[in-house]
Write a protein that holds these residues in place. Structure first.
Motif, mmCIF file in Angstrom:
data_model
loop_
_atom_site.group_PDB
_atom_site.id
_atom_site.type_symbol
_atom_site.label_atom_id
_atom_site.label_comp_id
_atom_site.label_asym_id
_atom_site.label_seq_id
_atom_site.Cartn_x
_atom_site.Cartn_y
_atom_site.Cartn_z
ATOM 1 N N TRP A 1 0.851 -1.218 -0.092
ATOM 2 C CA TRP A 1 -0.059 -0.047 0.002
ATOM 3 C C TRP A 1 0.919 1.234 -0.043
ATOM 4 O O TRP A 1 0.671 2.256 -0.720
ATOM 5 N N LEU A 2 1.829 1.296 0.801
ATOM 6 C CA LEU A 2 2.738 2.286 0.819
ATOM 7 C C LEU A 2 3.501 2.780 -0.519
ATOM 8 O O LEU A 2 3.613 3.824 -1.048
ATOM 9 N N GLU B 1 3.991 6.238 -5.081
ATOM 10 C CA GLU B 1 4.126 6.087 -6.494
ATOM 11 C C GLU B 1 3.114 7.423 -6.769
ATOM 12 O O GLU B 1 3.314 7.897 -7.889
ATOM 13 N N ALA B 2 1.759 7.314 -6.276
ATOM 14 C CA ALA B 2 1.150 8.370 -6.794
ATOM 15 C C ALA B 2 1.404 9.892 -6.188
ATOM 16 O O ALA B 2 1.239 10.683 -7.060
ATOM 17 N N TRP B 3 2.205 9.906 -5.260
ATOM 18 C CA TRP B 3 2.698 11.192 -4.777
ATOM 19 C C TRP B 3 3.752 11.653 -5.699
ATOM 20 O O TRP B 3 3.826 12.868 -6.138
ATOM 21 N N ASN B 4 4.526 10.783 -6.130
ATOM 22 C CA ASN B 4 5.816 11.014 -6.961
ATOM 23 C C ASN B 4 5.369 11.522 -8.147
ATOM 24 O O ASN B 4 5.740 12.473 -9.254
ATOM 25 N N ARG B 5 4.007 10.990 -8.695
ATOM 26 C CA ARG B 5 3.401 11.603 -9.988
ATOM 27 C C ARG B 5 2.708 12.709 -9.801
ATOM 28 O O ARG B 5 2.084 13.528 -10.659
ATOM 29 N N TYR B 6 2.209 12.923 -8.541
ATOM 30 C CA TYR B 6 1.316 14.105 -8.014
ATOM 31 C C TYR B 6 0.011 13.983 -8.658
ATOM 32 O O TYR B 6 -0.643 14.747 -8.866
ATOM 33 N N ASP B 7 -0.548 12.552 -8.538
ATOM 34 C CA ASP B 7 -1.789 12.038 -8.845
ATOM 35 C C ASP B 7 -2.680 12.226 -7.819
ATOM 36 O O ASP B 7 -2.769 11.278 -7.046
ATOM 37 N N VAL B 8 -3.452 13.389 -7.525
ATOM 38 C CA VAL B 8 -4.256 13.873 -6.330
ATOM 39 C C VAL B 8 -5.402 12.574 -6.354
ATOM 40 O O VAL B 8 -5.647 12.129 -5.289
ATOM 41 N N PRO B 9 -5.929 12.389 -7.223
ATOM 42 C CA PRO B 9 -7.113 11.124 -7.184
ATOM 43 C C PRO B 9 -6.678 9.865 -6.794
ATOM 44 O O PRO B 9 -7.258 9.301 -6.103
ATOM 45 N N VAL C 1 9.783 10.844 -3.396
ATOM 46 C CA VAL C 1 9.443 10.732 -2.047
ATOM 47 C C VAL C 1 9.748 9.074 -1.833
ATOM 48 O O VAL C 1 9.189 8.267 -2.659
ATOM 49 N N THR C 2 10.693 8.690 -1.004
ATOM 50 C CA THR C 2 10.937 7.217 -0.681
ATOM 51 C C THR C 2 10.603 6.957 0.672
ATOM 52 O O THR C 2 10.703 7.804 1.576
ATOM 53 N N TRP C 3 10.503 5.653 1.060
ATOM 54 C CA TRP C 3 10.071 5.207 2.301
ATOM 55 C C TRP C 3 10.960 4.059 2.704
ATOM 56 O O TRP C 3 11.464 3.259 1.773
ATOM 57 N N LYS C 4 11.237 3.713 3.708
ATOM 58 C CA LYS C 4 11.977 2.326 4.502
ATOM 59 C C LYS C 4 11.476 2.342 5.917
ATOM 60 O O LYS C 4 11.049 2.933 6.479
ATOM 61 N N ASN C 5 11.934 0.910 6.320
ATOM 62 C CA ASN C 5 12.061 0.862 7.620
ATOM 63 C C ASN C 5 10.594 0.858 8.396
ATOM 64 O O ASN C 5 10.103 1.391 9.299
ATOM 65 N N LEU C 6 9.526 0.325 7.715
ATOM 66 C CA LEU C 6 8.156 0.016 8.232
ATOM 67 C C LEU C 6 8.367 -0.949 9.503
ATOM 68 O O LEU C 6 8.778 -1.813 9.579
#
Length: 161
Positions: A10-11, A16-24, A68-73
């Motif tokens: 899910w993250l 991926e949506a944030w990085n495209r700035y796809d608000v919907p 934006v990247t994420w890690k360490n969930l």
């Protein structure tokens, strides 16, 4: 059974949506039935409710670039169908024509969020970014600037940290 793989997937979709700035697509990762979502970005006051969240997301960012990247969930199911998560993220952005930041800039942030399990999968309703204290950021910058050869010399002497 661990909920982390499903939340990690899910993250990936959310950022991926944030990085495209796809608000919907970003909004689809949230529980759209929740009447009082909470979104707290590190750089501004809290956004409470859909009007405020969508107002924040509605800023024209079409000329800028972001990653934006994420890690360490760490994820725990606090109750059936309810998860609390903590993870690290790094944001980078470039705003053409910015006099304050003419080059790309970014930074680390810790994020905690609350999600509920819906028929379509995990959906967020509460999101808070917690920036590192400036002293922690400065210490990490100093540590990151150390030449790898010094780490090797210290390791050869049996020094670990």
């Amino acid at each position: 059974m661990s909920i982390e793989p499903a939340i990690a997937a899910w993250l990936d979709i959310y950022f991926e949506a944030w990085n495209r700035y796809d608000v919907p697509a970003m909004k689809a990762c949230w529980d759209e039935e929740d009447q009082l979502p909470i979104y707290l970005a590190e750089e501004c006051d809290p956004h409470i409710g859909w009007e405020a969240v969508l107002g924040y997301w509605g800023i024209d960012r079409s000329k800028s670039e972001r990653l934006v990247t994420w890690k360490n969930l760490t994820a725990k199911e606090a109750a059936p169908g309810f998860a609390v998560i903590l993870f690290d993220a790094n944001w980078s952005t470039y705003i053409p024509g910015s006099r304050l930041y003419p080059r790309p800039f970014g930074g680390p942030v810790r994020i905690t969020a609350a999600l509920r399990l819906k028929p379509e999968g995990w959906r967020m309703f509460h999101y808070v970014e917690a920036p590192l204290a400036s002293i922690v950021q400065l210490r990490r910058a100093h540590e990151d600037a150390v030449e790898p050869a010094l780490h090797a010399r210290l390791a050869a002497k049996g020094i670990s940290y």
